[in-house]
Structure formats: C-alpha cells, structure tokens
Design a protein around this motif. Structure first.
Motif, PDB file in Angstrom:
ATOM      1  N   VAL A 347       0.839  -1.204   0.000  1.00  0.00           N
ATOM      2  CA  VAL A 347       0.000   0.000   0.000  1.00  0.00           C
ATOM      3  C   VAL A 347       0.872   1.252   0.000  1.00  0.00           C
ATOM      4  O   VAL A 347       0.630   2.208  -0.753  1.00  0.00           O
ATOM      5  CB  VAL A 347      -0.939  -0.010   1.222  1.00  0.00           C
ATOM      6  CG1 VAL A 347      -1.663   1.331   1.342  1.00  0.00           C
ATOM      7  CG2 VAL A 347      -1.963  -1.134   1.096  1.00  0.00           C
ATOM      8  N   VAL A 348       1.903   1.242   0.870  1.00  0.00           N
ATOM      9  CA  VAL A 348       2.822   2.397   0.923  1.00  0.00           C
ATOM     10  C   VAL A 348       3.509   2.591  -0.418  1.00  0.00           C
ATOM     11  O   VAL A 348       3.632   3.717  -0.936  1.00  0.00           O
ATOM     12  CB  VAL A 348       3.858   2.184   2.047  1.00  0.00           C
ATOM     13  CG1 VAL A 348       4.922   3.281   2.003  1.00  0.00           C
ATOM     14  CG2 VAL A 348       3.173   2.170   3.404  1.00  0.00           C
ATOM     15  N   PHE A 349       3.946   1.445  -0.998  1.00  0.00           N
ATOM     16  CA  PHE A 349       4.626   1.520  -2.298  1.00  0.00           C
ATOM     17  C   PHE A 349       3.690   2.087  -3.366  1.00  0.00           C
ATOM     18  O   PHE A 349       4.088   2.912  -4.195  1.00  0.00           O
ATOM     19  CB  PHE A 349       5.108   0.116  -2.692  1.00  0.00           C
ATOM     20  CG  PHE A 349       5.735   0.046  -4.057  1.00  0.00           C
ATOM     21  CD1 PHE A 349       7.024   0.514  -4.269  1.00  0.00           C
ATOM     22  CD2 PHE A 349       5.016  -0.459  -5.134  1.00  0.00           C
ATOM     23  CE1 PHE A 349       7.596   0.454  -5.534  1.00  0.00           C
ATOM     24  CE2 PHE A 349       5.576  -0.517  -6.397  1.00  0.00           C
ATOM     25  CZ  PHE A 349       6.873  -0.059  -6.604  1.00  0.00           C
ATOM     26  N   SER A 350       2.415   1.633  -3.337  1.00  0.00           N
ATOM     27  CA  SER A 350       1.442   2.122  -4.330  1.00  0.00           C
ATOM     28  C   SER A 350       1.219   3.621  -4.203  1.00  0.00           C
ATOM     29  O   SER A 350       1.126   4.339  -5.203  1.00  0.00           O
ATOM     30  CB  SER A 350       0.115   1.382  -4.161  1.00  0.00           C
ATOM     31  OG  SER A 350       0.271   0.001  -4.389  1.00  0.00           O
ATOM     32  N   LYS A 356       4.613   9.546  -7.752  1.00  0.00           N
ATOM     33  CA  LYS A 356       5.530   9.622  -8.896  1.00  0.00           C
ATOM     34  C   LYS A 356       4.750   9.826 -10.193  1.00  0.00           C
ATOM     35  O   LYS A 356       5.209  10.549 -11.099  1.00  0.00           O
ATOM     36  CB  LYS A 356       6.362   8.338  -8.983  1.00  0.00           C
ATOM     37  CG  LYS A 356       7.401   8.196  -7.879  1.00  0.00           C
ATOM     38  CD  LYS A 356       8.195   6.897  -8.044  1.00  0.00           C
ATOM     39  CE  LYS A 356       9.237   6.754  -6.941  1.00  0.00           C
ATOM     40  NZ  LYS A 356      10.009   5.484  -7.084  1.00  0.00           N
ATOM     41  N   LEU A 357       3.588   9.194 -10.299  1.00  0.00           N
ATOM     42  CA  LEU A 357       2.769   9.351 -11.494  1.00  0.00           C
ATOM     43  C   LEU A 357       2.301  10.793 -11.657  1.00  0.00           C
ATOM     44  O   LEU A 357       2.309  11.346 -12.769  1.00  0.00           O
ATOM     45  CB  LEU A 357       1.560   8.415 -11.412  1.00  0.00           C
ATOM     46  CG  LEU A 357       0.552   8.504 -12.548  1.00  0.00           C
ATOM     47  CD1 LEU A 357       1.212   8.130 -13.882  1.00  0.00           C
ATOM     48  CD2 LEU A 357      -0.652   7.616 -12.282  1.00  0.00           C
ATOM     49  N   ARG A 358       1.916  11.412 -10.542  1.00  0.00           N
ATOM     50  CA  ARG A 358       1.498  12.814 -10.606  1.00  0.00           C
ATOM     51  C   ARG A 358       2.641  13.712 -11.067  1.00  0.00           C
ATOM     52  O   ARG A 358       2.452  14.628 -11.891  1.00  0.00           O
ATOM     53  CB  ARG A 358       0.992  13.261  -9.238  1.00  0.00           C
ATOM     54  CG  ARG A 358      -0.355  12.622  -8.854  1.00  0.00           C
ATOM     55  CD  ARG A 358      -0.728  12.962  -7.442  1.00  0.00           C
ATOM     56  NE  ARG A 358      -2.030  12.384  -7.102  1.00  0.00           N
ATOM     57  CZ  ARG A 358      -2.526  12.351  -5.862  1.00  0.00           C
ATOM     58  NH1 ARG A 358      -1.828  12.870  -4.860  1.00  0.00           N
ATOM     59  NH2 ARG A 358      -3.702  11.808  -5.648  1.00  0.00           N
ATOM     60  N   VAL A 436      -5.764   2.172 -11.051  1.00  0.00           N
ATOM     61  CA  VAL A 436      -5.217   1.789  -9.729  1.00  0.00           C
ATOM     62  C   VAL A 436      -5.437   2.913  -8.740  1.00  0.00           C
ATOM     63  O   VAL A 436      -5.809   2.693  -7.586  1.00  0.00           O
ATOM     64  CB  VAL A 436      -3.723   1.442  -9.841  1.00  0.00           C
ATOM     65  CG1 VAL A 436      -3.152   1.097  -8.458  1.00  0.00           C
ATOM     66  CG2 VAL A 436      -3.521   0.285 -10.803  1.00  0.00           C
ATOM     67  N   ILE A 437      -5.259   4.123  -9.205  1.00  0.00           N
ATOM     68  CA  ILE A 437      -5.438   5.281  -8.319  1.00  0.00           C
ATOM     69  C   ILE A 437      -6.883   5.349  -7.847  1.00  0.00           C
ATOM     70  O   ILE A 437      -7.165   5.522  -6.653  1.00  0.00           O
ATOM     71  CB  ILE A 437      -5.050   6.583  -9.062  1.00  0.00           C
ATOM     72  CG1 ILE A 437      -3.566   6.556  -9.429  1.00  0.00           C
ATOM     73  CG2 ILE A 437      -5.370   7.801  -8.209  1.00  0.00           C
ATOM     74  CD1 ILE A 437      -3.140   7.673 -10.337  1.00  0.00           C
ATOM     75  N   ASN A 438      -7.826   5.151  -8.800  1.00  0.00           N
ATOM     76  CA  ASN A 438      -9.241   5.222  -8.432  1.00  0.00           C
ATOM     77  C   ASN A 438      -9.603   4.120  -7.440  1.00  0.00           C
ATOM     78  O   ASN A 438     -10.353   4.339  -6.492  1.00  0.00           O
ATOM     79  CB  ASN A 438     -10.109   5.106  -9.688  1.00  0.00           C
ATOM     80  CG  ASN A 438      -9.950   6.310 -10.596  1.00  0.00           C
ATOM     81  OD1 ASN A 438      -9.562   7.390 -10.135  1.00  0.00           O
ATOM     82  ND2 ASN A 438     -10.238   6.153 -11.882  1.00  0.00           N
ATOM     83  N   ASP A 439      -9.054   2.937  -7.713  1.00  0.00           N
ATOM     84  CA  ASP A 439      -9.354   1.820  -6.809  1.00  0.00           C
ATOM     85  C   ASP A 439      -8.787   2.049  -5.421  1.00  0.00           C
ATOM     86  O   ASP A 439      -9.424   1.740  -4.411  1.00  0.00           O
ATOM     87  CB  ASP A 439      -8.790   0.506  -7.373  1.00  0.00           C
ATOM     88  CG  ASP A 439      -9.585   0.029  -8.576  1.00  0.00           C
ATOM     89  OD1 ASP A 439     -10.717   0.513  -8.739  1.00  0.00           O
ATOM     90  OD2 ASP A 439      -9.065  -0.818  -9.321  1.00  0.00           O
TER      91      ASP A 439
END
Length: 548
Positions: A347-350, A356-358, A436-439
């Motif tokens: 979870v922390v990694f996600s 990073k994606l932002r 993934v972000i939405n989920d």
C-alpha cells in the motif's frame, strides 16, 4: 477470494481432525453428537418422571400399589443412579418383609442383588441369589433370578484375568441363559435377546442376525430395549466381519442410551475406542468424556475404572493433537502477520507510485509545452534554411558546408523527436495506473473484505461452538434475550463476546478487530453484564466457559 479470507479459512481447515467414515455412519455420528449436546434435556425429562413417581408414592396408602411404585422407581434408577436404586430396593425389601409376602420378599432381594452386580459387589450379589429359593417360585421370579445369575457371570467373565476363568464364567452365564429361555415367553424381548446371545456363542451368527433383525424392525422407540438390541446386533456384525454395520449398530445403541438417560452403558465408550482407532481424536475424547461423566453420575464403579483407563490414553493423544494444532495456528498467524506487513508495504509503495505518477504527469505537460516551442523553433529554422539555400550559390565548397549543416540539424532534430517519442512511450505504458489510483482511493474494497471476513468468522465460530447463542442467552435474564435479525448469523454484541470466548478480553484489541471505538466496546460489554441473570461480575467468566 481475498488473501485474508483465504488464510483465515486455511488456518481453520488445517486444524480439523483427519480420518472419516462411511457417509451413513458419519450421519449417525452427527446424530449422536446432537444427542450428547441435548443430554441435559433427556435427563430433565427423566427427573420429571421420577418426581411424578415419588409424588405418587407419597400419596399412595395401598400396600400393594406402594410396592409396585417402589418397583417402578427402582427400575427407573437402576441404570441411572445406583445409589438411588439401592435406596428404593432397600425400601421395597423392607415393605416386602413387613407384608410377609414371600414373592415380594424374593423380588425385593433380587432388586438388591441387581444393584450389587452393577456396582461390582459380585460376592454379595451371589450370596443374595443363593439365598433365594426359586423351586416353588413363579416364572417371573425364576426369570429374574436366572437373568441376574447370567449377568453376574458374564460380568465376571469380562473382568477375569486368566483364560480358564473367563471360559468358566462364560459357560456358567450361557447355562443360566438356557434357563432363561426355559421360562421366557416366546416373542418377548428376553426370548429374542438370549436366543441371539446363545446363537452367537455357538457361532451361528447368520441365524442370530436373521432372528434379531426381525425383532429389531418391530422396535419403534429409541429406548433401552432398542439400545440392547442394537448392541447385540453390533456383536453379530462383528462376528460376521461387517465392520460398517458393527459401527452403525453400536452408534444407534449409544444414541438410544443417551436419549433414554441410561448412565450405566458400554456402547458409547466402546464406540469412542473405535473412533480413536480411526484417527478422530476430538470426537473420541468427547465420547469418553461423556461416558466418564455418566459412569461417575450413576456410581457404576467398575465402568468408571474401565473408562478411566481408556480415557487416560485418548486424553494424552488428544492433548498432543491440540498442541500440534496450537503450534500450527501460531505458525499460520505469524505467516498472516508477515503477509499483512507485506500488504501494508505494498500500500505504501502504491501511494509512492501514485505520487511519482502525478510528478510524471506534470513533467509530461511541461514536455508538451517544450515540444510546441521546439516545433515553432523548427519552423523558423526551416525558413532560415530556405533562405540560406537560396544564398548558397557562390562556390561548391560553401554549398557542401551548408548542406552538411542542414543534414546534421535534421539528424539532431530527428534524434530529439525519437528520444521524446521513446519517453512518451515509456510514460504512456503506465497510463492504466489511473484505474489503480481510483481503486486505491475507494473504501469499498475494505468494506467488502471486512464483510467477508466477519461472515467467515461467524460461521466458524458457531461450529464449536454450535450452541453459543443459546448458551449465551441462558446467561441473560429471560426478558433480555438476544434476538437476531433475519439472515443474521451474529450481531455486534454477540461478536464481541465471541471474541471474549476465544480469550480476547482486552477491549482495545476487540475494538481494533471489529473496527469500533474502545468506548463502544465498553458500552456493549457493560450493557450485556447488566442483563445477566446472575452475578454481573461473573458474566465474562461464564461466557469464557461456554462449550467447555
């Protein structure tokens, strides 16, 4: 299936005992388990019948009727509680002596002998039997006398040490069984039981099976008669080498013993030994525990000694199995803890990947601006090249130089465009991360997993403790019973005390488990203690003893 739910179910399944039996026998064993669980109900019914007979005895003034009622009380207590049976046998014998009725005196004497046989006082029983003169007695007294002689020698055969002694006592028992058949009414239970015994001892097991099976089918009530018939059919099946039928009839015999509130029996503890050999230690342990409780209650001392010897062996094996299961549970909990740490790390990694994606999206926007600027610059540069090409008419050397520069600039531009294309390609490859972000932003996943986890917890917990809800309500005042909603397995209050039953008594730990506040858990526990039928300070201790 979620990781947490899978691991939880795997832990429980790994703790189930190994070993099994044929489906029909397994169904009977479950029926026996239910009968044992409801044993107190049958005993209460028995006590109510005894109270009725005692009430009749107090009101009765007719000497003959009192003697008959004392006989009924003796019969009801004989295989239920030998101390009480002896008490009423003595009262009956005293009433017989005061009446001077010879038949009554003989009957009362035989009652006392019957109690002494069950309690293992064989010498005293034989002294009484030898004192009864049956030469001029009626068939009832003769039949009763022969039955007791056969029973005592059969018991002495079972407990004899040497083979010669066993054979001697068995022959005496068989001789008296022949005497029984000489006076037993054809078609009576005594006739069928003793004929079947004689045929078994003669090795005619098929004939014994045919004889007793016909009688067995006529027994409609699961009473002591059916328990005895089932036990004899167990011996016949064993003689014929039919293991499944032997276990089936022994199980039926045990069920009828429990339902008829018979406490002095052999079927259940013999079945426990067979179950133990099949590998089901927990069931064998429960059966022997029930047998030992009943033998102790009935004061059947020899039965208690025999069961205790077997109980010590099975209890030791059962405890070893429990220790293995506990170690397995501990190991699995460690594994679950490690996996939960891994999930937490994921979870922390996600979340970091989202950050990073932002950043990458921001960089991509900047790169697009720079690309537009570069395109504008390229257009200007192309215009400059056109003008330069028009002016390259002086010499071939100058022309070649500018052509070379143009080619170099185009190559650099193409390289830049290709590098940017590759950069966009790499970042575009992560375009699905938005899902993934939405989920990860949604809490529905956690809610669904909690619902599945609690549902799994409820179903498991109730298998034990299958009677937990009824036992818990028994601790509450009658008007404060917990009533579940339709399709509800456990409600929040029951789940709190289910955790208490599992040994989790700290309100903070319970709150973390159920995702409530500590105050809410404290209020639930206080509210239930206030509803307790007994001392509210002992409520938690009583909950922890449910199913023990």
């Amino acid at each position: 299936m979620s990781v947490v739910r899978f691991l939880f179910l795997f832990v429980l399944l790994s703790m189930l005992p190994m070993g099994g039996m044929a489906s029909g026998i397994d169904s009977l064993l479950r029926e026996l388990d239910v009968a044992i669980a409801e044993k107190s109900t049958y005993d209460q019914r028995k006590e109510e019948g005894l109270l009725h007979l005692k009430s009749m005895l107090e009101k009765c003034t007719d000497q003959g009727m009192r003697f008959d009622i004392l006989g009924q009380l003796f019969d009801e207590y004989l295989y239920y509680n030998t101390d009480s049976a002896h008490h009423y046998a003595m009262l009956r014998f005293a009433a017989a002596r005061s009446s001077g009725n010879i038949r009554w005196i003989q009957d009362g004497n035989l009652n006392i002998a019957a109690v002494k046989i069950i309690t293992g006082m064989y010498k005293e029983a034989l002294d009484i039997l030898n004192s009864v003169d049956t030469r001029s007695a009626d068939d009832y007294i003769k039949l009763y006398n022969y039955q007791l002689y056969s029973s005592i020698y059969e018991a002495m055969h079972l407990y004899a040490l040497s083979v010669d002694e066993k054979n001697h006592y068995l022959s005496l028992s068989d001789a008296y069984r022949d005497s029984i058949l000489s006076v037993a009414a054809p078609g009576s239970a005594d006739y069928f039981f003793n004929t079947a015994h004689r045929l078994i001892n003669e090795g005619n097991c098929i004939e014994a099976s045919n004889l007793l099976t016909n009688y067995y089918s006529s027994i409609e009530t699961c009473d002591r008669n059916k328990a005895i018939a089932s036990y004899i059919l167990f011996n016949i099946s064993h003689c014929l080498g039919n293991k499944d039928d032997a276990v089936k009839y022994l199980t039926i015999s045990a069920i009828c013993d429990i339902r008829s509130s018979t406490k002095e029996y052999m079927s259940l503890w013999m079945l426990a030994e067979i179950i133990y050999d099949s590998g089901n230690l927990e069931r064998a342990y429960n059966y022997l525990k029930c047998s030992l409780e009943d033998a102790s209650f009935s004061k059947a001392r020899l039965r208690t000694i025999k069961i205790t010897e077997l109980f010590s062996v099975i209890e030791s094996a059962y405890q070893k199995q429990r220790d293995v299961q506990q170690r397995r549970m501990t190991t699995m909990m460690v594994v679950i803890s490690i996996l939960l740490v891994v999930v937490g790390g994921a979870v922390v990694f996600s979340r970091r990947q989202i950050q990073k994606l932002r950043i990458a999206q921001s960089e991509l926007a900047v790169a697009n601006i720079q690309l537009n600027k570069l395109n504008d610059e390229l257009e200007v540069f192309n215009s400059q090249l056109v003008a330069m090409n028009q002016s390259l008419t002086v010499t071939s050397a100058i022309k070649e130089e500018y052509i070379g520069r143009y080619m170099e600039l185009c190559t650099v531009y193409l390289d830049k465009m290709d590098e940017y294309r590759r950069t966009l390609s790499r970042k575009a490859a992560t375009g699905s991360i938005q899902e993934v972000i939405n989920d990860l932003k949604s809490t529905q996943f956690i809610k669904n997993e909690l619902k599945e986890f609690y549902n799994s917890f409820d179903h498991t917990f109730l298998k034990l403790f299958p009677t937990f809800i009824d036992d818990f309500n028994a601790l509450l005042s009658p008007h404060e019973q917990v009533v579940l909603k339709p399709n509800e397995i456990l409600n929040s209050e029951l789940r709190v005390f289910a955790l208490v039953r599992l040994g989790i008594t700290d309100s903070e730990k319970i709150a973390r488990f159920l995702r409530y506040s500590v105050t809410t858990i404290y209020n639930y526990r206080t509210k239930m203690r206030n509803k307790a039928a007994g001392n509210r300070n002992e409520f938690d201790d009583k909950v922890m003893r449910i199913g023990g």
